[in-house]
Design a protein around this motif. Structure first.
Motif, PDB file in Angstrom:
ATOM      1  N   ARG A   1       0.641  -1.128   0.116  1.00 38.35           N
ATOM      2  CA  ARG A   1      -0.293   0.084   0.129  1.00 38.35           C
ATOM      3  C   ARG A   1       1.002   1.080   0.287  1.00 38.35           C
ATOM      4  NH1 ARG A   1      -3.497  -2.079   4.582  1.00 38.35           N
ATOM      5  NH2 ARG A   1      -5.097  -4.111   3.780  1.00 38.35           N
ATOM      6  N   GLY A   2       2.074   1.271   0.384  1.00 42.35           N
ATOM      7  CA  GLY A   2       2.874   2.561   0.298  1.00 42.35           C
ATOM      8  C   GLY A   2       3.877   2.302  -0.249  1.00 42.35           C
ATOM      9  N   ILE A   3       3.992   2.282  -2.189  1.00 45.01           N
ATOM     10  CA  ILE A   3       3.968   2.232  -3.116  1.00 45.01           C
ATOM     11  C   ILE A   3       3.424   3.445  -4.152  1.00 45.01           C
ATOM     12  CG2 ILE A   3       4.980   0.788  -2.584  1.00 45.01           C
ATOM     13  CD1 ILE A   3       2.637  -0.469  -5.095  1.00 45.01           C
ATOM     14  N   GLY A   4       3.796   3.870  -5.204  1.00 47.22           N
ATOM     15  CA  GLY A   4       3.235   4.895  -6.462  1.00 47.22           C
ATOM     16  C   GLY A   4       2.572   3.372  -7.417  1.00 47.22           C
ATOM     17  N   ILE A   5       1.749   3.948  -7.728  1.00 45.50           N
ATOM     18  CA  ILE A   5       1.271   2.907  -8.780  1.00 45.50           C
ATOM     19  C   ILE A   5       1.974   3.565  -9.728  1.00 45.50           C
ATOM     20  CG2 ILE A   5      -1.010   2.504  -7.800  1.00 45.50           C
ATOM     21  CD1 ILE A   5      -2.234   4.436  -9.837  1.00 45.50           C
ATOM     22  N   ASP A   6       2.158   4.774 -10.602  1.00 42.35           N
ATOM     23  CA  ASP A   6       3.221   5.608 -11.563  1.00 42.35           C
ATOM     24  C   ASP A   6       4.731   5.381 -11.266  1.00 42.35           C
ATOM     25  OD1 ASP A   6       3.292   7.132  -9.105  1.00 42.35           O
ATOM     26  OD2 ASP A   6       3.607   8.790 -10.404  1.00 42.35           O
ATOM     27  N   LYS A   7       5.046   4.702 -10.038  1.00 44.67           N
ATOM     28  CA  LYS A   7       6.846   4.064 -10.371  1.00 44.67           C
ATOM     29  C   LYS A   7       6.939   2.593 -10.621  1.00 44.67           C
ATOM     30  CE  LYS A   7       6.789   7.831  -6.895  1.00 44.67           C
ATOM     31  NZ  LYS A   7       7.287   8.527  -5.768  1.00 44.67           N
ATOM     32  N   VAL A   8       7.869   2.095 -10.854  1.00 42.25           N
ATOM     33  CA  VAL A   8       8.694   1.245 -10.874  1.00 42.25           C
ATOM     34  C   VAL A   8       9.660   1.265  -9.901  1.00 42.25           C
ATOM     35  CG1 VAL A   8      10.011  -0.793 -12.414  1.00 42.25           C
ATOM     36  CG2 VAL A   8       8.228   1.185 -13.185  1.00 42.25           C
ATOM     37  N   TYR A   9       9.636  -0.429  -8.638  1.00 43.29           N
ATOM     38  CA  TYR A   9       9.731  -0.584  -8.227  1.00 43.29           C
ATOM     39  C   TYR A   9      10.912  -1.820  -7.869  1.00 43.29           C
ATOM     40  CZ  TYR A   9       6.831   2.182  -5.319  1.00 43.29           C
ATOM     41  OH  TYR A   9       6.162   3.767  -5.298  1.00 43.29           O
ATOM     42  N   ARG A  10      12.064  -2.476  -7.696  1.00 40.71           N
ATOM     43  CA  ARG A  10      13.072  -3.200  -7.256  1.00 40.71           C
ATOM     44  C   ARG A  10      12.815  -3.387  -5.885  1.00 40.71           C
ATOM     45  NH1 ARG A  10      17.799  -0.732  -8.324  1.00 40.71           N
ATOM     46  NH2 ARG A  10      17.704  -2.143 -10.503  1.00 40.71           N
ATOM     47  N   VAL A  11      12.514  -5.153  -5.981  1.00 41.60           N
ATOM     48  CA  VAL A  11      11.827  -5.966  -4.936  1.00 41.60           C
ATOM     49  C   VAL A  11      12.714  -6.827  -5.221  1.00 41.60           C
ATOM     50  CG1 VAL A  11       9.683  -7.278  -4.277  1.00 41.60           C
ATOM     51  CG2 VAL A  11       9.194  -5.066  -5.831  1.00 41.60           C
ATOM     52  N   THR A  12      12.603  -7.200  -3.228  1.00 47.28           N
ATOM     53  CA  THR A  12      13.548  -8.471  -2.723  1.00 47.28           C
ATOM     54  C   THR A  12      12.843  -9.357  -1.875  1.00 47.28           C
ATOM     55  OG1 THR A  12      15.621  -6.825  -2.590  1.00 47.28           O
ATOM     56  CG2 THR A  12      15.672  -9.225  -2.180  1.00 47.28           C
ATOM     57  N   LEU A  13      13.019 -10.305  -2.162  1.00 46.57           N
ATOM     58  CA  LEU A  13      12.440 -11.239  -1.720  1.00 46.57           C
ATOM     59  C   LEU A  13      12.920 -12.000  -0.659  1.00 46.57           C
ATOM     60  CD1 LEU A  13       9.911 -13.249  -3.921  1.00 46.57           C
ATOM     61  CD2 LEU A  13       9.098 -11.029  -2.738  1.00 46.57           C
ATOM     62  N   ASP A  14      13.212 -11.647   0.441  1.00 47.57           N
ATOM     63  CA  ASP A  14      14.662 -12.265   1.323  1.00 47.57           C
ATOM     64  C   ASP A  14      14.601 -13.371   1.590  1.00 47.57           C
ATOM     65  OD1 ASP A  14      16.835 -10.980   2.844  1.00 47.57           O
ATOM     66  OD2 ASP A  14      15.779 -11.930   4.313  1.00 47.57           O
ATOM     67  N   ASN A  15      13.724 -14.549   1.462  1.00 44.15           N
ATOM     68  CA  ASN A  15      13.898 -15.876   1.832  1.00 44.15           C
ATOM     69  C   ASN A  15      15.260 -16.034   0.804  1.00 44.15           C
ATOM     70  OD1 ASN A  15      12.179 -15.917   3.628  1.00 44.15           O
ATOM     71  ND2 ASN A  15      10.684 -17.054   3.047  1.00 44.15           N
ATOM     72  N   HIS A  16      14.752 -16.540  -0.111  1.00 42.01           N
ATOM     73  CA  HIS A  16      15.540 -16.544  -1.016  1.00 42.01           C
ATOM     74  C   HIS A  16      16.839 -15.774  -2.020  1.00 42.01           C
ATOM     75  CE1 HIS A  16      13.400 -20.785  -1.412  1.00 42.01           C
ATOM     76  NE2 HIS A  16      12.326 -20.290  -1.097  1.00 42.01           N
ATOM     77  N   GLY A  17      16.661 -14.244  -1.652  1.00 43.59           N
ATOM     78  CA  GLY A  17      17.689 -13.884  -2.110  1.00 43.59           C
ATOM     79  C   GLY A  17      17.276 -12.986  -3.533  1.00 43.59           C
ATOM     80  N   GLN A  18      16.353 -13.205  -3.688  1.00 46.86           N
ATOM     81  CA  GLN A  18      15.363 -12.848  -5.497  1.00 46.86           C
ATOM     82  C   GLN A  18      15.175 -11.895  -5.931  1.00 46.86           C
ATOM     83  OE1 GLN A  18      12.448 -15.993  -5.389  1.00 46.86           O
ATOM     84  NE2 GLN A  18      14.324 -17.463  -6.234  1.00 46.86           N
ATOM     85  N   THR A  19      16.191 -10.493  -6.658  1.00 41.21           N
ATOM     86  CA  THR A  19      14.724  -9.607  -6.593  1.00 41.21           C
ATOM     87  C   THR A  19      14.824  -9.393  -7.932  1.00 41.21           C
ATOM     88  OG1 THR A  19      17.100  -8.579  -5.360  1.00 41.21           O
ATOM     89  CG2 THR A  19      15.881  -7.157  -7.187  1.00 41.21           C
ATOM     90  N   ILE A  20      13.685  -9.200  -8.057  1.00 40.73           N
ATOM     91  CA  ILE A  20      12.900  -8.537  -9.511  1.00 40.73           C
ATOM     92  C   ILE A  20      12.523  -6.697  -9.764  1.00 40.73           C
ATOM     93  CG2 ILE A  20      12.213 -11.035  -9.949  1.00 40.73           C
ATOM     94  CD1 ILE A  20       8.850  -9.455  -7.972  1.00 40.73           C
ATOM     95  N   GLU A  21      12.535  -6.750 -10.793  1.00 45.76           N
ATOM     96  CA  GLU A  21      11.574  -5.397 -11.018  1.00 45.76           C
ATOM     97  C   GLU A  21      10.631  -5.024 -11.353  1.00 45.76           C
ATOM     98  OE1 GLU A  21      14.335  -2.133 -13.283  1.00 45.76           O
ATOM     99  OE2 GLU A  21      15.853  -2.475 -11.835  1.00 45.76           O
ATOM    100  N   VAL A  22       9.068  -4.551 -10.963  1.00 42.67           N
ATOM    101  CA  VAL A  22       8.117  -4.559 -10.897  1.00 42.67           C
ATOM    102  C   VAL A  22       7.684  -3.198 -11.042  1.00 42.67           C
ATOM    103  CG1 VAL A  22       7.711  -5.348  -8.755  1.00 42.67           C
ATOM    104  CG2 VAL A  22       6.327  -5.795 -10.948  1.00 42.67           C
ATOM    105  N   SER A  23       6.664  -2.549 -12.417  1.00 43.16           N
ATOM    106  CA  SER A  23       5.075  -1.386 -12.247  1.00 43.16           C
ATOM    107  C   SER A  23       4.870  -1.463 -10.467  1.00 43.16           C
ATOM    108  CB  SER A  23       4.691  -1.248 -12.971  1.00 43.16           C
ATOM    109  OG  SER A  23       3.931  -2.375 -13.035  1.00 43.16           O
TER     110      SER A  23
END
Length: 178
Positions: A127-149
């Motif tokens: 909820r604390g994001i802007g829908i007009d932005k792009v984010y680098r999201v890290t899932l800590d359990n596996h150290g995976q990072t993705i970029e997503v709008s």
């Protein structure tokens, strides 16, 4: 407590309860510290072995708290309770808490599986994001990072699978500068 008190005013004593390490995995215990001002108890004496998994993980989470979480908390972060009723009157399957910077540039969330009730999947929609932005999201359990709008995150979310109660996932998100 986070429903009534700002996160920077809550102290959490990690390792204070003698048998706490028997109730959940180490990462889950350490992730709880990221949502308050942590006080670490019983890290060992000066001669303690600092090569153990427990010690290394504690140092990692202390660094994450200092470098990433506390700066967000210190600047009047927005607190989102995705699951405000965590089972005081009846068991709740999940506890999901998100802290985000007021400018919507960065934040983090803890997804905690409390029991076997319900599905083993939780779809997290920040909820604390802007829908007009792009984010680098890290899932800590596996150290995976993705970029997503931000739009994709808000509408479709991130499915989190936790098969075992008293386990967790930590999600970090940062706006990418294009």
């Amino acid at each position: 407590m986070t429903l009534f008190v700002p996160p920077e005013a809550i102290s959490y004593y990690h390792n204070l309860a003698i048998d706490a390490h028997h109730t959940a995995n180490l990462e889950t215990h350490l992730r709880v510290t990221l949502f308050a001002m942590p006080i670490y108890v019983s890290m060992g004496d000066q001669e303690a072995d600092r090569s153990t998994r427990r010690y290394i993980q504690m140092r990692r989470y202390i660094d994450l708290a200092k470098r990433y979480c506390m700066p967000i908390m210190a600047n009047q972060c927005c607190v989102y309770h995705h699951t405000p009723d965590i089972g005081l009157l009846s068991p709740a399957p999940w506890c999901v808490l998100e802290y985000a910077s007021s400018d919507q540039r960065r934040g983090y969330a803890g997804i905690f599986r409390l029991n076997r009730e319900g599905s083993s999947e939780y779809v997290f929609r920040p909820r604390g994001i802007g829908i007009d932005k792009v984010y680098r999201v890290t899932l800590d359990n596996h150290g995976q990072t993705i970029e997503v709008s931000g739009y994709e995150l808000a509408t479709h979310g991130i499915p989190i699978h936790l098969d075992t109660p008293l386990t967790s996932e930590l999600i970090l998100f940062n706006e990418t500068i294009m």
